[in-house]
Design an enzyme around this catalytic site. Structure first.
Site, PDB file in Angstrom:
ATOM      1  CE1 TYR A 146       2.791  -1.856 -18.773  1.00  0.00           C
ATOM      2  CE2 TYR A 146       4.321  -0.046 -19.091  1.00  0.00           C
ATOM      3  CZ  TYR A 146       3.963  -1.364 -19.298  1.00  0.00           C
ATOM      4  OH  TYR A 146       4.777  -2.171 -20.034  1.00  0.00           O
ATOM      5  CE  LYS A 192      -5.271  -8.676 -28.411  1.00  0.00           C
ATOM      6  NZ  LYS A 192      -5.254  -9.708 -29.488  1.00  0.00           N
ATOM      7  CG  ASP A 224      -3.137  -9.745 -32.371  1.00  0.00           C
ATOM      8  OD1 ASP A 224      -3.786  -8.712 -32.135  1.00  0.00           O
ATOM      9  OD2 ASP A 224      -3.690 -10.809 -32.697  1.00  0.00           O
ATOM     10  CG  ASP A 242       6.830  -0.853 -22.420  1.00  0.00           C
ATOM     11  OD1 ASP A 242       7.882  -0.483 -22.952  1.00  0.00           O
ATOM     12  OD2 ASP A 242       6.773  -1.265 -21.255  1.00  0.00           O
TER      13      ASP A 242
END
Ligand code: NAI
Length: 421
Positions: free
Chosen positions: A149, A219, A285, A309
Site C-alpha cells: 500500500y 503470509k 488465509d 484491510d
C-alpha cells in the site's frame, strides 16, 4: 489549565475540558457527526456531571473545505490535529482528478498514524451471519504506512516500468517474471522498525487490558522476507522487550523440541495461569477461516496493511457491518490519534436521515477510552446495547431484524441518549 491535550514522556495529559478538532465529513458526514456529538456529550455528562466536557472545534476538509477555502485539506486543518493531538472525523470523499491524493491518506501520512486500530464486538440483538456472535471480542492492529500500500507501482509499457523490469532482470538476475513484456510491478516495503512499532502497540494494548493473546497474521509461508520477517520480528520483540508479560508460540515449539510435548503444554498452562499474554501466529488465509469458525480463539490481531484491510471488513461483517464499525488511526509514540467511522460517505443515502451514526458514535467511545474517560465510554456501550436490545435501529439493520422499529439518524441518537443510565 490549558485546554490542549499534551503528550509527555509517553503519557497523555488530558485537561478536564480538552479541545477536540473534528472534520464533519462529506455525504452523510454532517448527519452522523451531529448525532454522534450529541450522544458523546450526553455520556460525558452522565459520567462526570459538569466536571468534564469535550470542546468540539470544527476544522475543514473535503467538499465543505473546498467550497469555503478553495482547498480540500487546508493547512490549518493539519495544524489543528498537530496542535490538539486527538481528533475525530467523518468520512471524506476521495476527490477525483490528477494529482489529488486521498484526504485520508494525507492525514495518515502527515501525522504518521501507523496503527489502524479496530475493535470488533457484537451488540446483543444485531443481526450476524455467525452462530455465536457473542463470543467475538477482537481488536485489530493493522499496519498503516507500509506494505504493498506504500504506492510504489510501475505501469507496464511506461519508461519507469521498463526500467524497473530491466533492473530486476539484468542487475538482480531475476528470471521468474512470467510475462516480462506486459507486467506491471508493485513494491512491498516492510521494515523492522515499522513492524516492531505496530506489534509493540498491539502487545501493550493486550497487556494493559488484560487480554489473553496477540495473533500475528501473515503470509510468511510465501513472502518470507516481508511477511515472514514481520512474524519473526514480532516474536523477537515479545521475547525480549516483553519477556515478563508474554509467552510465545515459538517458545512453546522450542520447549516441545527439547523437552517434549508434555513440558511445552505445562509451560503454556503456567503462562496462561499467571496472566501472560500468549503470542501466536496464523497464516492469513487460515485466519480468515479460523476467525469465522473459532472467533473466541483470537483477541488482539497484529497484521500488515493489505491483510488488515481484508480482515477488518470480514470481521466487521461478522458483527453487523460497516454502519457500526468504529476505527482509529494512532501513532502511539507521538500520541497523535484520529478516530473515524470506517465506512465512506454513502452518497446514495446522504441527506435522507437513513445513515447509521453507530460507527462514529463508537469511534467517539474509543476516543473517550484513549483519553482515559472510561466511565463515559462504558455509558456509550451500555446505551447502544439497550437500544439494539429494544430493536430500535436505522435502515441498514432494520431490513435484517424481525420486529424492529425504524428510526432516522437523529432519532436513533435520541434513543441512545434516552438509554443512558
Ligand atoms: P461507502 O462506505 O460510502 O458505502 C458503501 C455502502 O454502505 C453504501 O450502500 C452505503 O449506503 C452503505 N453505508 C455506508 N455507511 C453507512 C452508514 N453509516 N449507515 C448506513 N449505510 C451505510 O463506500 P463507497 O460507496 O465505496 O464510497 C463512497 C465515498 O466514500 C468514496 O468517495 C470513497 O472514496 C469514500 N470513502 C471514504 C472513507 C473514509 O473517509 N474513511 C472510507 C471509505 C470510502
Amino acid at each position: 489549565m490549558s485546554n490542549t491535550i499534551q503528550f509527555i514522556n509517553g503519557q497523555l495529559i488530558v485537561p478536564d475540558q480538552p479541545v477536540i478538532p473534528f472534520i464533519e465529513g462529506d455525504g452523510i458526514g454532517k448527519e452522523i457527526t451531529e448525532a454522534s456529538q450529541r450522544v458523546i456529550d450526553a455520556t460525558v455528562t452522565a459520567a462526570y456531571g459538569d466536571t468534564k466536557k469535550l470542546i468540539w472545534k470544527e476544522v475543514l476538509a473535503g467538499q465543505k473545505a473546498f467550497e469555503l477555502t478553495g482547498s480540500y485539506m487546508p493547512d490549518e486543518t493539519l495544524e489543528a490535529f498537530q496542535q490538539y493531538l486527538v481528533g475525530i472525523k467523518g468520512p471524506l470523499e476521495t476527490p477525483v482528478g490528477e494529482g489529488i491524493r486521498s484526504l485520508n491518506v494525507a492525514l495518515r501520512q502527515t501525522l504518521d498514524l501507523y496503527a489502524c486500530m479496530r475493535p470488533i464486538r457484537w451488540f446483543k440483538g444485531v443481526p450476524s451471519p455467525i452462530r455465536y456472535p457473542e463470543l467475538v471480542d477482537m481488536h485489530i492492529f493493522r499496519e498503516n504506512t507500509e506494505d504493498i500500500y506504500a504506492g510504489i507501482e510501475f505501469m507496464t509499457g511506461t519508461n519507469e516500468g521498463n526500467k524497473f523490469r530491466d533492473f530486476l532482470i539484468n542487475e538482480m538476475g531475476v528470471d521468474k517474471i512470467r510475462f516480462p513484456e506486459s507486467s506491471s510491478f508493485g513494491v512491498k516495503p516492510v521494515s523492522k522498525e515499522g513492524s516492531e512499532r505496530l506489534i509493540k502497540a498491539a502487545i501493550q494494548y493486550a497487556v494493559k487490558r488484560g487480554l489473553p493473546s496477540v495473533t500475528i497474521v501473515h503470509k510468511g509461508n510465501i513472502m518470507k522476507f516481508t511477511e515472514g520477517a514481520f512474524k519473526n520480528w514480532g516474536y523477537d520483540l515479545a521475547e525480549t522487550e516483553f519477556a515478563e508479560q508474554t509467552f510465545t508460540w515459538r517458545q512453546y515449539k522450542e520447549i516441545e523440541k527439547k523437552e517434549g510435548k508434555k513440558s511445552a503444554k505445562t509451560a503454556l498452562e503456567t503462562a496462561k495461569n499467571s496472566g501472560k499474554v500468549i503470542i501466536k501466529d496464523v497464516i492469513t488465509d487460515a485466519f480468515l477461516q479460523e476467525s469465522l469458525l473459532h472467533p473466541f480463539d483470537h483477541s488482539v490481531i497484529a497484521t500488515l496493511n493489505l491483510n488488515g484491510d481484508y480482515i477488518s471488513d470480514q470481521l466487521a461483517a461478522m458483527v453487523g457491518g460497516i454502519g457500526i464499525s468504529p476505527g482509529a488511526n494512532i501513532n502511539y509514540i507521538s500520541g497523535y490519534a484520529i478516530f473515524e467511522a470506517t465506512h465512506g460517505t454513502a452518497p446514495n443515502i446522504a441527506g435522507t436521515g437513513k445513515a447509521n451514526p453507530g460507527s462514529l458514535i463508537l469511534s467517539g467511545a474509543m476516543l473517550l477510552e484513549y483519553l482515559g474517560w472510561y466511565k463515559a465510554a462504558e455509558h456509550v456501550y451500555d446505551a447502544m446495547e439497550h437500544t439494539f436490545a429494544k430493536r430500535k435501529v436505522t435502515s441498514d439493520l432494520f431490513s435484517m431484524m424481525e420486529g424492529a422499529t425504524l428510526l432516522s439518524t437523529s432519532d436513533f441518537a435520541d434513543e441512545i441518549i434516552r438509554n443512558i443510565h
